[in-house]
Design an enzyme around this catalytic site. Sequence first.
Site, PDB file in Angstrom:
ATOM      1  N   THR A  60      12.701   7.326   5.286  1.00 23.70           N
ATOM      2  CA  THR A  60      11.823   6.372   6.081  1.00 23.70           C
ATOM      3  C   THR A  60      12.519   5.277   6.563  1.00 23.70           C
ATOM      4  O   THR A  60      13.660   4.543   6.038  1.00 23.70           O
ATOM      5  CB  THR A  60      10.598   5.553   5.314  1.00 23.70           C
ATOM      6  OG1 THR A  60      11.334   4.843   4.341  1.00 23.70           O
ATOM      7  CG2 THR A  60       9.544   6.659   4.926  1.00 23.70           C
ATOM      8  N   GLU A 124       6.598   1.676   6.968  1.00 23.24           N
ATOM      9  CA  GLU A 124       7.641   2.632   6.932  1.00 23.24           C
ATOM     10  C   GLU A 124       7.369   3.749   7.750  1.00 23.24           C
ATOM     11  O   GLU A 124       6.403   4.514   7.579  1.00 23.24           O
ATOM     12  CB  GLU A 124       7.909   3.149   5.540  1.00 23.24           C
ATOM     13  CG  GLU A 124       8.557   1.664   4.569  1.00 23.24           C
ATOM     14  CD  GLU A 124       8.411   2.299   3.162  1.00 23.24           C
ATOM     15  OE1 GLU A 124       8.356   3.625   2.408  1.00 23.24           O
ATOM     16  OE2 GLU A 124       8.106   1.292   2.388  1.00 23.24           O
TER      17      GLU A 124
HETATM   18  C1  LIG Z   1       3.712   9.402   4.943  1.00 21.82           C
HETATM   19  C2  LIG Z   1       3.898   8.552   3.839  1.00 21.82           C
HETATM   20  C3  LIG Z   1       2.712   8.333   2.878  1.00 21.82           C
HETATM   21  C4  LIG Z   1       2.847   7.138   1.788  1.00 21.82           C
HETATM   22  N1  LIG Z   1       1.850   7.222   1.033  1.00 21.82           N
HETATM   23  C5  LIG Z   1       1.971   6.256  -0.002  1.00 21.82           C
HETATM   24  C6  LIG Z   1       1.117   6.264  -1.060  1.00 21.82           C
HETATM   25  O1  LIG Z   1       0.060   6.669  -1.025  1.00 21.82           O
HETATM   26  N2  LIG Z   1       1.377   5.399  -2.367  1.00 21.82           N
HETATM   27  C7  LIG Z   1       2.488   4.650  -2.473  1.00 21.82           C
HETATM   28  O2  LIG Z   1       2.893   3.851  -3.393  1.00 21.82           O
HETATM   29  N3  LIG Z   1       3.573   4.826  -1.554  1.00 21.82           N
HETATM   30  C8  LIG Z   1       3.450   5.640  -0.334  1.00 21.82           C
HETATM   31  N4  LIG Z   1       4.510   5.708   0.523  1.00 21.82           N
HETATM   32  C9  LIG Z   1       5.570   4.923   0.416  1.00 21.82           C
HETATM   33  C10 LIG Z   1       6.745   5.445  -0.435  1.00 21.82           C
HETATM   34  O3  LIG Z   1       6.159   4.911  -1.665  1.00 21.82           O
HETATM   35  C11 LIG Z   1       7.939   4.659   0.402  1.00 21.82           C
HETATM   36  O4  LIG Z   1       8.236   5.296   1.514  1.00 21.82           O
HETATM   37  C12 LIG Z   1       8.946   4.805  -0.777  1.00 21.82           C
HETATM   38  O5  LIG Z   1       9.011   4.183  -1.770  1.00 21.82           O
HETATM   39  C13 LIG Z   1      10.499   4.648   0.172  1.00 21.82           C
HETATM   40  O6  LIG Z   1      10.539   3.305   0.251  1.00 21.82           O
HETATM   41  P1  LIG Z   1      12.086   2.643   0.496  1.00 21.82           P
HETATM   42  O7  LIG Z   1      12.530   3.212   1.873  1.00 21.82           O
HETATM   43  O8  LIG Z   1      11.457   0.977   0.518  1.00 21.82           O
HETATM   44  O9  LIG Z   1      12.818   2.901  -0.523  1.00 21.82           O
HETATM   45  C14 LIG Z   1       4.175   6.674   1.498  1.00 21.82           C
HETATM   46  C15 LIG Z   1       5.215   7.053   2.696  1.00 21.82           C
HETATM   47  C16 LIG Z   1       5.089   7.706   3.487  1.00 21.82           C
HETATM   48  C17 LIG Z   1       6.171   8.064   4.524  1.00 21.82           C
END
Ligand SMILES: Cc1cc2nc3c(=O)[nH]c(=O)nc-3n(C[C@H](O)[C@H](O)[C@H](O)COP(=O)(O)O)c2cc1C
Length: 197
Positions: A60, A124
């Site tokens: 992301t 993100e």
């Molecule tokens: C399409 C999409 C849906 C997501 N849905 C959730 C969610 O429902 N719950 C959640 O805790 N994180 C969700 N995330 C976030 C992810 O936890 C997050 O992108 C991941 O921790 C990476 O974060 P970082 O780049 O800061 O490491 C989602 C991310 C994306 C791209």
Amino acid sequence: MSLRPPSEERHIAPMRTESFRRGRPDLVGPEHPEPPFPILLSGEVQRGFGRGGKDLGCPTANLPHESILPMSTVTETGVYYGYAQVSREKDGEIVLPEGDARVLPMVMSLGWNPFYKNKILTAEIHIMHDFPTDFYGHEVKAIVLGYIRPELDYTSREGLIEDIETDKRVALKSLARPAYEKFKTDSFFDISNHPRL
Ligand SMILES: Cc1cc2nc3c(=O)[nH]c(=O)nc-3n(C[C@H](O)[C@H](O)[C@H](O)COP(=O)(O)O)c2cc1C
């Protein structure tokens, strides 16, 4: 559509249930984007915690806090879909091939990442394209066109991965409608990167 802006405080997100998983539609939103959409965002891609690519197989692009405001002041936390474009340049030099700087479909999470218990609100963007390198420090532009689902907490990483895969399918299907597809050529994007559009 009524989407309340998130408060500055993290709230307890609902846990994803089996009935939620089974009841997910594969097409979301009306035939034409309705207010508050489209929402236009831009900013320099920041480093997140790096878990998206490593833990979830879903890299992301994190937006800086000030870039999120056009969205976080008008919509609630959750998962959204739209189009995004990464700039070819970084520090004044062209480093990304033209094909990687097209306007591409994206899914976006605006929230507190309850599964990882983040302490700040983040936005993100996962661009549905196989990039050969990361693009930290590049400018990213996004047009958010619709809402998919609330952000949820999970008992396992596999559950979150499964929902993100569903989000991507839902986004692609929801964007494949003329009133959404036309935003690919919106003047907000840098069309000079797209001689063949
Ligand atoms: C399409 C999409 C849906 C997501 N849905 C959730 C969610 O429902 N719950 C959640 O805790 N994180 C969700 N995330 C976030 C992810 O936890 C997050 O992108 C991941 O921790 C990476 O974060 P970082 O780049 O800061 O490491 C989602 C991310 C994306 C791209």
